[in-house]
Design a protein around this motif. Structure first.
Motif, short mmCIF file in Angstrom:
data_model
loop_
_atom_site.label_atom_id
_atom_site.label_comp_id
_atom_site.label_asym_id
_atom_site.label_seq_id
_atom_site.Cartn_x
_atom_site.Cartn_y
_atom_site.Cartn_z
N SER A 1 0.84 -1.22 0.00
CA SER A 1 0.00 0.00 0.00
C SER A 1 0.86 1.26 0.00
CB SER A 1 -0.91 0.03 1.23
OG SER A 1 -1.86 -0.99 1.15
N VAL A 2 1.98 1.21 0.76
CA VAL A 2 2.89 2.37 0.80
C VAL A 2 3.41 2.65 -0.61
CG1 VAL A 2 5.13 3.19 1.64
CG2 VAL A 2 3.56 2.05 3.21
N ILE A 3 3.90 1.61 -1.29
CA ILE A 3 4.46 1.77 -2.65
C ILE A 3 3.38 2.29 -3.60
CG2 ILE A 3 5.50 0.53 -4.60
CD1 ILE A 3 7.47 0.62 -2.34
N ALA A 4 2.15 1.71 -3.49
CA ALA A 4 1.06 2.11 -4.40
C ALA A 4 0.66 3.57 -4.17
CB ALA A 4 -0.14 1.18 -4.20
N LEU A 5 0.55 3.96 -2.89
CA LEU A 5 0.10 5.33 -2.58
C LEU A 5 1.14 6.39 -2.93
CD1 LEU A 5 -1.79 4.71 0.77
CD2 LEU A 5 -2.79 5.66 -1.29
N CYS A 6 2.40 5.97 -3.09
CA CYS A 6 3.44 6.93 -3.52
C CYS A 6 3.10 7.49 -4.90
CB CYS A 6 4.81 6.25 -3.58
SG CYS A 6 5.57 6.13 -1.94
N ALA A 7 2.34 6.75 -5.66
CA ALA A 7 1.98 7.19 -7.01
C ALA A 7 0.61 7.86 -7.05
CB ALA A 7 2.00 5.98 -7.95
N SER A 8 0.02 8.12 -5.88
CA SER A 8 -1.32 8.72 -5.84
C SER A 8 -1.32 10.12 -6.44
CB SER A 8 -1.79 8.77 -4.38
OG SER A 8 -2.93 9.59 -4.26
N GLU A 9 -2.49 10.50 -6.97
CA GLU A 9 -2.66 11.85 -7.52
C GLU A 9 -2.87 12.88 -6.40
OE1 GLU A 9 -2.66 12.84 -10.89
OE2 GLU A 9 -1.81 10.85 -11.13
N GLN A 10 -3.34 12.39 -5.25
CA GLN A 10 -3.65 13.30 -4.13
C GLN A 10 -2.40 13.58 -3.30
OE1 GLN A 10 -6.68 14.72 -3.53
NE2 GLN A 10 -7.27 13.79 -5.48
N GLU A 11 -2.08 14.86 -3.13
CA GLU A 11 -0.85 15.22 -2.42
C GLU A 11 -0.84 14.68 -0.99
OE1 GLU A 11 1.87 19.15 -1.30
OE2 GLU A 11 -0.03 19.43 -2.35
N GLU A 12 -1.99 14.78 -0.28
CA GLU A 12 -2.02 14.35 1.13
C GLU A 12 -1.68 12.87 1.25
OE1 GLU A 12 -5.15 15.66 -0.20
OE2 GLU A 12 -4.20 17.62 0.06
N GLU A 13 -2.25 12.05 0.31
CA GLU A 13 -2.01 10.60 0.36
C GLU A 13 -0.55 10.31 0.03
OE1 GLU A 13 -4.84 9.03 -2.43
OE2 GLU A 13 -6.53 9.92 -1.35
N GLN A 14 -0.04 11.02 -1.00
CA GLN A 14 1.34 10.83 -1.42
C GLN A 14 2.32 11.17 -0.28
OE1 GLN A 14 2.11 13.10 -4.95
NE2 GLN A 14 3.38 11.51 -5.85
N LEU A 15 2.03 12.28 0.44
CA LEU A 15 2.89 12.72 1.55
C LEU A 15 3.01 11.63 2.61
CD1 LEU A 15 1.87 16.45 2.17
CD2 LEU A 15 4.08 15.62 1.39
#
Length: 930
Positions: free
Chosen positions: A427-441
């Motif tokens: 999940s950490v690796i996947a969320l690094c590519a998120s479009e949402q800045e908060e999730e990516q942070l």
């Protein structure tokens, strides 16, 4: 009645140890004697002797107990009665002390010591009565002004509140306020909601509760524990901090009560303080997850828990409070650690809140004693993370990942276990590519924290480097790019200072560092994001090329120091780490050349030092940091009242300070900018290594500067304990030497400082170093002892029978080392002046005494001559017999020659010797009067 021979022997042994100032040894001897089959009268003598030891060791509770046992055996034991009165006086129980003294006077009416003590204590009681009666009216008047609605915001009200706070600082004043219905009246002030009045009330309550557990329990009962804790959560930072200070004082009073077995300074049996302590902690844990509490209040609650819950020393076997907090409140602490700052959740949290939660979790985990306790901690953490990760949607996953980040920054074993839970790393690796800045942070921060842990680093190096590089190159958001950069820095610094192990291509670290400095200097970016630039530099400054460029960049250093003073306290560790790297103050040992050759032959990796890490480069970097204002920034960091200033952070600062004072010419700059004051708390609290490094820096400053200017006022007395700690055998020879030199300086300033050195039990250690093989250490110890010889207690040690202290000084006065000679002869001159009885002992300690004194008088060094002449004069004046021995030797001719010289101190001393000999009738003056 004769004592049993074994008891008699031990008692005598104890008496000798007591006379020599070894009160701990004497106490042990008396205790051993008590364990034998002694008669009641023998027991009374031994108990009163133990009371005398406890008085000297300033343990007045035990002194009172021992004296009382002696009195139970023999009601007319006047010595035991007198010793109990001394203990009671020190404990503030004057009325009981008077009764004992009156009994002493009735038993021995002509004893002047008892009469004088009774007069003194009578005067103290009258003063106390006068003070109490005069404060009665004052207290009433102050509360009238403060609670008068007509007096709103007036100067009169301000003055009354200040007077109340000052009055509460004295125990008698605090007692007066307390007995005048003060706590209820202070509650009325708290209920007004006015900041000034609330501050005055909280500060007055500090005085009432300080070191007084029964008043603390009563205060909590009247105000309500919940009410006191809730003040932490108010919006006003000043009020929240004042409430934090009050609660700290309450914790200390209750903990002291638990330690003493339900007894406070006042000696009253009260409610079980352990129960009150748990009620207080339970309320603090509830406050952590309470909606509507300010971020500052939550931070203060975490600070209190960090200070109050874990054991102060691992030698204390009882960690029950930690186990209780883990069972009752671990989920609440994890809730703060896992809260998201953006977008704001239900709980108001700051970046500091999350770091404080990590530190608290780390301290709780470190306080556990066995695998079963640690397994329970892991299980509770894993269950909490699973409860958010599974079935709570994306928001739950983010919350779980943020909690894992919190654990990785705190008890990383628990963080690593959490990373291995099914689906978390993916999940950490996947969320690094998120479009949402908060999730990516959230995801990128978790990846960074995981990268620093050895267990996960290889996995992340394989899977995360390309991801981080893409984020750094392609992201349009600085907040993401800066964090991705830190992840790369962390992975790139895996080789530490080893020049031959570079993770990145040549020049890459310099490029990354340049970008970090650029972000650091950009004040358009918020402090929370710029902190990550410092984190990056903390890793990259392992590279000497990066260090050189960084210290040349004045704007970056200025930005670094400004950020260290900002509200963003979590940056402190990174700032300190970068400074340790720039000053090379980490531990580094030169490899043994033979081992290096062997390693090369065996084709093993050999660490290499960067050419720019050579001493000349390090010295140049230190100079540049001093010019940039590093000392002022570090002084502010030391003053930080925040859990972020952990023991390891303090150690880093101590290392940097030691590097800054290495060169004598730089010490004036460090002192001028407040470095001396900042080093004292670093030397008194922190890791063993950190305290030792800070103490060594203090020693260097004390040697080369005027201690009274460097440590003004009362601070100079706080320097003694750290310096004495450097005398322990586990410290290096250089540290021993510098401590002795510094203590010599202090011992020459005042009697009060000499008493402080004696109180810290330094004398036996200094004596030990007088026998040291290394001549510089031996000389420094002798100089220190000679300065201490101005104190009565040290003179008593030299005068005590059966020791070789005097012999050592006489023999050292005849050594070839001129500086050692000077120190020893100076000590002899002083001791024979202060204690004439020692003069008759000098001929007994060695057969060479006459040759040694003659050699001093014939020395080409005038200072040695003068010291020798003073010793001879003291001996001549002490007794006719010694004077006769001296005049029958070649000494008379030497003195006659010296007496004819110019009007120097040596001439005057020699002439005085001859005059005294004429007075004794041992010699006749010449016809011309000479």
């Amino acid at each position: 009645i004769t004592l049993n021979s074994a008891v008699e022997q031990l008692r005598k042994e104890g008496n000798e140890l007591f006379k020599c100032g070894d009160y701990g040894g004497a106490l042990a001897a008396y205790t051993q004697a008590l364990g034998l089959d002694a008669t009641p009268q023998d027991q009374a003598i031994l108990h009163r002797n133990r009371a005398a030891c406890h008085l000297k060791l300033e343990d007045y509770d035990k002194a009172e107990t021992e004296a009382s046992k002696a009195i139970e055996k023999d009601g007319g034991d006047v010595k035991a009665l007198y010793r109990r009165s001394q203990a009671l006086e020190k404990l503030g129980r004057l009325d009981q002390a008077v009764l004992d003294l009156q009994r002493c006077v009735s038993l021995e009416p002509k004893n002047k010591v008892f009469q004088e003590a009774l007069r003194n204590i009578g005067g103290q009681i009258q003063e106390k009565v006068r003070y109490m009666s005069s404060t009665d009216a004052k207290v009433e008047q102050m509360f009238q002004i403060l609670l008068d609605p007509e007096e709103k915001g007036t100067e009169k009200k301000q003055k009354a509140s200040q007077n109340l706070v000052v009055l509460a600082r004295e125990d008698a004043g605090a007692e007066k306020i307390f007995r005048s219905n003060g706590v209820q009246l202070l509650q009325c002030l708290l209920d007004t909601g006015e900041t000034d009045l609330m501050l005055a009330a909280l500060r007055t309550l500090v005085g009432i509760c300080s070191e007084h557990q029964s008043r603390t329990v009563a205060t909590l009962s009247i105000l309500g524990t919940r009410r006191v804790v809730s003040i932490l959560g108010v919006e006003s930072q000043a009020v929240s901090l004042a409430a934090c200070h009050l609660l700290q004082v309450m914790f200390d009073a209750l903990k002291e009560g638990v330690k003493k077995g339900f007894r406070g300074k006042e000696g009253a049996i009260i409610v079980d303080p352990a129960r009150e302590l748990k009620v207080l902690i339970s309320n603090l844990l509830d406050l952590l997850t309470e909606v509507g509490v300010s971020g500052q209040g939550r931070d203060n609650a975490l600070t209190l828990l960090i200070k109050a819950v874990p054991r102060k020393s691992l030698k204390d076997p009882n960690n029950s409070l930690t186990l209780w907090v883990i069972d009752q409140g671990l989920k609440k602490i994890l809730e703060v650690g896992g809260s998201l700052q953006d977008p704001p959740g239900e709980l108001a949290v700051t970046a500091n809140s999350r770091v404080s939660a990590s530190i608290l979790l780390s301290k709780l985990f470190d306080d556990l004693k066995c695998d079963a306790e640690r397994e329970n901690f892991h299980r509770l953490c894993e269950n909490y993370i699973k409860s958010w990760f599974e079935g709570q949607g994306l928001a739950g996953k983010l919350r779980a990942i943020q909690t894992v980040s919190c654990l990785l920054q705190g008890p990383c074993d628990a963080g690593n276990r959490a990373l291995e839970l099914s689906g978390v790393m993916e999940s950490v690796i996947a969320l690094c590519a998120s479009e949402q800045e908060e999730e990516q942070l959230v995801a990128v921060e978790a990846l960074i924290h995981a990268a620093g842990k050895a267990k996960r680093a290889s996995f992340i190096t394989a899977n995360g480097v390309s991801l981080l590089k893409d984020l750094y190159k392609c992201s349009e958001k600085d907040s993401i790019r800066i964090r991705a950069l830190v992840g790369l820095c962390k992975l790139g610094s895996a080789g530490g200072t080893d020049f031959s192990m570079k993770q990145f291509a040549e020049g890459s670290t310099l490029k990354l560092a340049k970008q970090c400095r650029k972000w650091l200097c950009n004040d358009q970016i918020d402090a929370g994001t710029r902190r990550w630039a410092v984190e990056g530099l903390a890793y990259l400054t392992f590279d000497a090329d990066v260090k050189e460029e960084f210290v040349e960049d004045a704007a970056a250093l200025k930005a670094l120091f400004q950020l260290s003073r900002s509200e963003e306290r979590s940056v402190l560790f990174a700032v300190a780490s970068a400074l340790v790297n720039c000053t090379n103050s980490y531990d580094y040992e030169e490899p043994d050349p033979k081992m290096v050759e062997l390693a090369k032959y065996a084709k093993q990796h050999v660490p290499e030092q960067h050419p720019k890490d050579k001493p000349s480069f390090v010295r140049a970097r230190v100079k540049k940091l001093l010019v940039a204002g590093v000392v002022s920034a570090m002084v502010c960091m030391v003053k930080t009242e925040s859990p972020v200033l952990t023991s390891s952070c303090r150690e880093l600062l101590s290392r940097v300070f030691l590097a800054l004072v290495e060169e004598v010419e730089d010490r004036g700059t460090v002192v001028a900018q407040g470095g001396g004051r900042a080093l004292i708390p670093l030397a008194l609290e922190g890791t063993d290594v950190g305290q030792t490094k800070a103490a060594q820096a203090l020693a260097k400053l004390t040697i080369t500067s005027n201690p009274e200017m460097t440590f003004p006022g009362e601070r100079i007395y706080e320097v003694v304990r750290p310096l004495v700690s450097l005398l322990h055998l586990n410290c290096s020879g250089l540290q021993n030497f510098e401590a002795l030199m510094a203590l010599t300086n202090l011992a020459g300033i005042s009697e009060r400082l000499r008493q402080k050195i004696l109180k810290e039990k330094a004398v036996p250690m200094i004596e030990g170093y007088m026998f040291e093989e290394h001549e510089m250490i031996r000389r420094a110890a002798t100089e220190c002892m000679c300065n201490l010889a101005m104190s009565k207690e040290v003179q008593d040690l030299f005068e005590a029978q059966g020791n070789d202290r005097l012999k050592l000084l006489v023999l050292y006065s005849g050594e070839d080392d001129e500086l050692l000679q000077r120190a020893a002869a100076g000590g002899l001159a002083m001791l024979t002046s202060m204690r004439p009885t020692l003069c008759s002992r000098i001929p007994q300690v060695t057969t060479h005494w006459l040759e040694i004194l003659q050699a001093l008088l014939l020395s080409s060094n005038q200072e040695l001559q003068h010291r020798g002449a003073v010793v001879v004069l003291n001996m001549v004046e002490a007794s006719r017999e010694i004077a006769s021995t001296l005049m029958e030797s070649e000494m008379m001719e030497i003195l006659s020659v010296l007496a004819k010289g110019d009007h120097s101190p040596v001439t005057r001393a020699a002439a005085a010797c001859l005059d005294k000999a004429v007075e004794y009738g041992l010699i006749q003056p010449n016809q011309d009067g000479e």
